[in-house]
Design a protein around this motif. Structure first.
Motif, PDB file in Angstrom:
ATOM      1  N   PRO A 162      21.665 -26.020 -19.939  1.00 42.63           N
ATOM      2  CA  PRO A 162      22.674 -25.024 -19.974  1.00 42.63           C
ATOM      3  C   PRO A 162      22.372 -23.663 -20.729  1.00 42.63           C
ATOM      4  CG  PRO A 162      23.153 -26.866 -21.380  1.00 42.63           C
ATOM      5  CD  PRO A 162      21.809 -27.144 -20.865  1.00 42.63           C
ATOM      6  N   TRP A 163      22.893 -22.576 -20.526  1.00 46.51           N
ATOM      7  CA  TRP A 163      22.830 -21.353 -21.219  1.00 46.51           C
ATOM      8  C   TRP A 163      23.862 -20.674 -21.460  1.00 46.51           C
ATOM      9  CZ3 TRP A 163      25.032 -17.034 -18.853  1.00 46.51           C
ATOM     10  CH2 TRP A 163      25.205 -17.040 -17.411  1.00 46.51           C
ATOM     11  N   ASN A 164      25.002 -21.528 -21.836  1.00 42.97           N
ATOM     12  CA  ASN A 164      26.427 -21.016 -22.463  1.00 42.97           C
ATOM     13  C   ASN A 164      27.151 -19.948 -21.466  1.00 42.97           C
ATOM     14  OD1 ASN A 164      26.130 -22.390 -25.015  1.00 42.97           O
ATOM     15  ND2 ASN A 164      25.037 -21.007 -25.897  1.00 42.97           N
ATOM     16  N   GLN A 165      26.881 -20.244 -20.333  1.00 46.19           N
ATOM     17  CA  GLN A 165      27.852 -19.339 -19.391  1.00 46.19           C
ATOM     18  C   GLN A 165      29.222 -19.331 -19.686  1.00 46.19           C
ATOM     19  OE1 GLN A 165      29.912 -20.469 -16.181  1.00 46.19           O
ATOM     20  NE2 GLN A 165      28.982 -19.689 -14.708  1.00 46.19           N
ATOM     21  N   ASP A 166      29.648 -20.482 -20.167  1.00 44.38           N
ATOM     22  CA  ASP A 166      31.135 -20.540 -20.295  1.00 44.38           C
ATOM     23  C   ASP A 166      31.446 -19.335 -21.453  1.00 44.38           C
ATOM     24  OD1 ASP A 166      29.521 -22.180 -22.056  1.00 44.38           O
ATOM     25  OD2 ASP A 166      31.546 -22.924 -22.689  1.00 44.38           O
ATOM     26  N   LYS A 167      30.763 -19.200 -22.215  1.00 45.91           N
ATOM     27  CA  LYS A 167      31.085 -18.010 -23.333  1.00 45.91           C
ATOM     28  C   LYS A 167      30.622 -16.682 -22.880  1.00 45.91           C
ATOM     29  CE  LYS A 167      29.863 -21.431 -26.966  1.00 45.91           C
ATOM     30  NZ  LYS A 167      28.759 -21.859 -28.120  1.00 45.91           N
ATOM     31  N   LEU A 168      30.215 -16.410 -21.819  1.00 43.97           N
ATOM     32  CA  LEU A 168      29.622 -15.258 -21.170  1.00 43.97           C
ATOM     33  C   LEU A 168      30.516 -14.708 -20.025  1.00 43.97           C
ATOM     34  CD1 LEU A 168      25.863 -15.644 -22.276  1.00 43.97           C
ATOM     35  CD2 LEU A 168      27.652 -14.201 -23.633  1.00 43.97           C
ATOM     36  N   GLN A 169      31.597 -15.417 -19.643  1.00 44.53           N
ATOM     37  CA  GLN A 169      32.146 -15.157 -18.327  1.00 44.53           C
ATOM     38  C   GLN A 169      31.981 -13.585 -17.885  1.00 44.53           C
ATOM     39  OE1 GLN A 169      33.475 -17.544 -16.108  1.00 44.53           O
ATOM     40  NE2 GLN A 169      32.114 -18.973 -17.515  1.00 44.53           N
ATOM     41  N   ASP A 170      32.435 -12.794 -18.962  1.00 40.09           N
ATOM     42  CA  ASP A 170      32.780 -11.119 -18.616  1.00 40.09           C
ATOM     43  C   ASP A 170      31.779 -10.660 -19.246  1.00 40.09           C
ATOM     44  OD1 ASP A 170      35.245 -11.934 -17.127  1.00 40.09           O
ATOM     45  OD2 ASP A 170      36.100 -12.306 -19.157  1.00 40.09           O
ATOM     46  N   ASP A 171      30.590 -11.002 -19.494  1.00 42.86           N
ATOM     47  CA  ASP A 171      29.691 -10.101 -20.150  1.00 42.86           C
ATOM     48  C   ASP A 171      29.144  -8.957 -19.184  1.00 42.86           C
ATOM     49  OD1 ASP A 171      26.493  -9.501 -20.835  1.00 42.86           O
ATOM     50  OD2 ASP A 171      27.293 -10.820 -22.456  1.00 42.86           O
ATOM     51  N   VAL A 172      28.876  -7.716 -19.957  1.00 38.75           N
ATOM     52  CA  VAL A 172      28.661  -6.517 -19.277  1.00 38.75           C
ATOM     53  C   VAL A 172      27.290  -6.707 -18.424  1.00 38.75           C
ATOM     54  CG1 VAL A 172      27.204  -5.525 -21.148  1.00 38.75           C
ATOM     55  CG2 VAL A 172      28.266  -4.140 -19.612  1.00 38.75           C
ATOM     56  N   ARG A 173      26.200  -7.581 -18.873  1.00 40.27           N
ATOM     57  CA  ARG A 173      25.210  -7.684 -18.016  1.00 40.27           C
ATOM     58  C   ARG A 173      25.146  -8.264 -16.738  1.00 40.27           C
ATOM     59  NH1 ARG A 173      22.418 -11.424 -22.866  1.00 40.27           N
ATOM     60  NH2 ARG A 173      24.581 -11.933 -23.023  1.00 40.27           N
ATOM     61  N   TRP A 174      26.311  -8.820 -16.435  1.00 44.99           N
ATOM     62  CA  TRP A 174      26.386  -9.545 -14.952  1.00 44.99           C
ATOM     63  C   TRP A 174      26.743  -8.531 -14.014  1.00 44.99           C
ATOM     64  CZ3 TRP A 174      23.542 -12.154 -17.418  1.00 44.99           C
ATOM     65  CH2 TRP A 174      23.591 -12.900 -18.437  1.00 44.99           C
ATOM     66  N   LYS A 175      26.235  -7.466 -13.859  1.00 45.53           N
ATOM     67  CA  LYS A 175      26.689  -6.269 -12.916  1.00 45.53           C
ATOM     68  C   LYS A 175      26.613  -6.903 -11.369  1.00 45.53           C
ATOM     69  CE  LYS A 175      25.065  -1.668 -11.300  1.00 45.53           C
ATOM     70  NZ  LYS A 175      24.154  -0.624 -11.482  1.00 45.53           N
ATOM     71  N   TYR A 176      25.787  -7.773 -11.129  1.00 50.08           N
ATOM     72  CA  TYR A 176      25.769  -8.128  -9.751  1.00 50.08           C
ATOM     73  C   TYR A 176      26.162  -9.459  -9.551  1.00 50.08           C
ATOM     74  CZ  TYR A 176      22.362  -4.422 -10.066  1.00 50.08           C
ATOM     75  OH  TYR A 176      21.675  -3.039 -10.316  1.00 50.08           O
ATOM     76  N   GLY A 177      26.976 -10.018 -10.431  1.00 48.37           N
ATOM     77  CA  GLY A 177      27.504 -11.308 -10.516  1.00 48.37           C
ATOM     78  C   GLY A 177      27.216 -12.359 -11.295  1.00 48.37           C
ATOM     79  N   LEU A 178      28.217 -13.200 -11.740  1.00 49.27           N
ATOM     80  CA  LEU A 178      27.976 -14.173 -12.751  1.00 49.27           C
ATOM     81  C   LEU A 178      27.044 -15.188 -12.263  1.00 49.27           C
ATOM     82  CD1 LEU A 178      29.197 -15.581 -15.360  1.00 49.27           C
ATOM     83  CD2 LEU A 178      30.847 -16.577 -14.027  1.00 49.27           C
ATOM     84  N   PRO A 179      26.105 -15.393 -12.906  1.00 46.79           N
ATOM     85  CA  PRO A 179      25.254 -16.330 -12.732  1.00 46.79           C
ATOM     86  C   PRO A 179      25.703 -17.728 -12.802  1.00 46.79           C
ATOM     87  CG  PRO A 179      24.096 -14.855 -14.392  1.00 46.79           C
ATOM     88  CD  PRO A 179      25.575 -14.544 -14.259  1.00 46.79           C
ATOM     89  N   PRO A 180      25.239 -18.749 -12.064  1.00 42.45           N
ATOM     90  CA  PRO A 180      25.938 -20.141 -12.098  1.00 42.45           C
ATOM     91  C   PRO A 180      25.453 -20.981 -13.591  1.00 42.45           C
ATOM     92  CG  PRO A 180      23.901 -20.268 -10.654  1.00 42.45           C
ATOM     93  CD  PRO A 180      24.268 -18.770 -11.072  1.00 42.45           C
ATOM     94  N   ALA A 181      26.251 -21.614 -13.787  1.00 46.70           N
ATOM     95  CA  ALA A 181      26.098 -22.368 -15.109  1.00 46.70           C
ATOM     96  C   ALA A 181      24.798 -23.061 -15.303  1.00 46.70           C
ATOM     97  CB  ALA A 181      27.100 -23.287 -15.546  1.00 46.70           C
ATOM     98  N   GLY A 182      24.338 -23.736 -13.865  1.00 46.71           N
ATOM     99  CA  GLY A 182      23.414 -24.780 -13.937  1.00 46.71           C
ATOM    100  C   GLY A 182      22.124 -24.133 -13.843  1.00 46.71           C
ATOM    101  N   ASN A 183      21.915 -23.020 -13.605  1.00 49.98           N
ATOM    102  CA  ASN A 183      20.547 -22.237 -13.661  1.00 49.98           C
ATOM    103  C   ASN A 183      20.627 -20.840 -14.084  1.00 49.98           C
ATOM    104  OD1 ASN A 183      18.179 -20.946 -12.452  1.00 49.98           O
ATOM    105  ND2 ASN A 183      17.848 -22.503 -11.134  1.00 49.98           N
ATOM    106  N   ALA A 184      19.582 -20.458 -15.029  1.00 52.59           N
ATOM    107  CA  ALA A 184      19.697 -19.185 -15.908  1.00 52.59           C
ATOM    108  C   ALA A 184      18.990 -18.073 -15.268  1.00 52.59           C
ATOM    109  CB  ALA A 184      19.145 -19.284 -17.195  1.00 52.59           C
ATOM    110  N   ASN A 185      18.003 -18.518 -14.082  1.00 49.15           N
ATOM    111  CA  ASN A 185      17.149 -17.439 -13.401  1.00 49.15           C
ATOM    112  C   ASN A 185      17.723 -16.230 -13.210  1.00 49.15           C
ATOM    113  OD1 ASN A 185      15.305 -19.370 -13.366  1.00 49.15           O
ATOM    114  ND2 ASN A 185      15.485 -20.093 -10.996  1.00 49.15           N
ATOM    115  N   TYR A 186      19.053 -16.063 -12.465  1.00 49.74           N
ATOM    116  CA  TYR A 186      19.402 -14.691 -12.279  1.00 49.74           C
ATOM    117  C   TYR A 186      20.420 -14.337 -13.635  1.00 49.74           C
ATOM    118  CZ  TYR A 186      18.030 -14.633  -7.744  1.00 49.74           C
ATOM    119  OH  TYR A 186      17.366 -14.482  -6.419  1.00 49.74           O
ATOM    120  N   ALA A 187      20.479 -14.907 -14.626  1.00 52.70           N
ATOM    121  CA  ALA A 187      20.977 -14.461 -15.819  1.00 52.70           C
ATOM    122  C   ALA A 187      19.672 -13.615 -16.532  1.00 52.70           C
ATOM    123  CB  ALA A 187      21.322 -15.453 -16.835  1.00 52.70           C
TER     124      ALA A 187
END
Length: 304
Positions: A87-112
């Motif tokens: 896991p890559w702590n997606q739950d703590k970064l739901q509204d992060d400014v870096r996710w311009k193209y969409g929220l990456p899934p919690a189970g895979n950090a590739n698109y994060a």
């Protein structure tokens, strides 16, 4: 993938903020050396040193929840992030400014990772990164939509499919992504299938010659200069519209096609007659073998 749990990134990340993180990293280095004899006594194993601040070491491990350079805009980014990390702590970064193209899934950090790098890219900046092949085509948990938006924003300059066994740590084939702001060839992407390139240096490892590397570099430069011609089975220049027709999947094989086979001069009718004759002989031989096997089984009391 390492068979030993202590050498896996998931184990290191899970213990990032424990007092034992230094020892855990040292154990991972020893496990890697144990499975790769060529690395014996090469990797550092001093992370458990009392002189090393374990809080700092823990912060260095994952990095998404603590972006140390929030205002950085880089001209060049080179990266080989952990494949499919979670896991890559997606739950703590739901509204992060870096996710311009969409929220990456919690189970895979590739698109994060991809979006993290794009966020930190300067105008006309370039990214070169290595990713597992799954990122080219995945549709899981919104990843396909994120990829579509990145493509439509005209950021994908080139995709190169690499052969297996290039890395000492993993044997799976990987892909090189080149992401660029302000591309020279607007609306176009270069696809290269390099899976047949390179040579085996031993039974487990492949390497590229200087000529191989130069061929890839020259191909990319020709594309950027607008002088590249498609080569069946090797390279192709495709538009965003072409990619859209492929459901925004970036697998190079879809675009470069199959290399043209040299014509041996034998007329089609003669070749088919020869092939069907060979096939008939093979069928006959298989029937003979089938009967022989039945006889052998029958002789020992097993009937088919």
């Amino acid at each position: 993938m390492f068979r030993k749990r202590e050498a896996r990134w998931s184990n290191i990340a899970a213990n990032a903020h424990t007092p034992e993180i230094g020892t855990i990293i040292d154990d991972a280095m020893r496990a890697i050396e144990a499975e790769n004899k060529i690395l014996k006594n090469v990797l550092p194993k001093n992370y458990a040193s009392p002189d090393l601040d374990k809080r700092v070491l823990g912060d260095v491990v994952d990095t998404f929840t603590n972006d140390l350079h929030p205002t950085l805009k880089a001209d060049f980014i080179l990266a080989n992030p952990p494949f499919n990390y979670h896991p890559w702590n997606q739950d703590k970064l739901q509204d992060d400014v870096r996710w311009k193209y969409g929220l990456p899934p919690a189970g895979n950090a590739n698109y994060a990772w991809i979006q993290h790098m794009i966020h930190h890219l300067a105008p006309n900046g370039k990214i070169g990164l290595v990713l597992a092949n799954g990122a080219l085509s995945t549709q899981s948990s919104g990843e396909g939509e994120i990829r579509k938006r990145i493509i439509e924003d005209d950021l994908i300059e080139g995709i190169i499919a690499m052969p297996t066994q290039l890395f000492y740590s993993v044997t799976i084939p990987v892909t090189l992504w080149f992401i660029t702001k302000g591309k020279k060839q607007k609306g176009k992407t270069l696809f290269i299938d390099a899976r047949k390139m390179g040579h085996m240096v031993d039974r487990k490892h492949r390497d590229f010659t200087d000529e191989d590397i130069q061929k890839l570099a020259d191909t990319f430069e020709s594309f950027q200069n607008g002088t590249l011609e498609d080569v069946k089975g090797f390279c192709s220049v495709s538009t965003i519209e072409d990619i859209a027709k492929q459901d925004y999947i970036l697998t190079p094989g879809r675009y470069v096609g199959i290399e043209e086979q040299e014509d041996d001069g034998e007329p089609f009718e003669e070749k088919m007659a020869s092939l069907t004759s060979e096939l008939s002989d093979m069928f006959k031989k298989s029937h003979e073998l089938e009967e022989e096997i039945k006889k052998k089984l029958g002789a020992i009391g097993y009937e088919i």
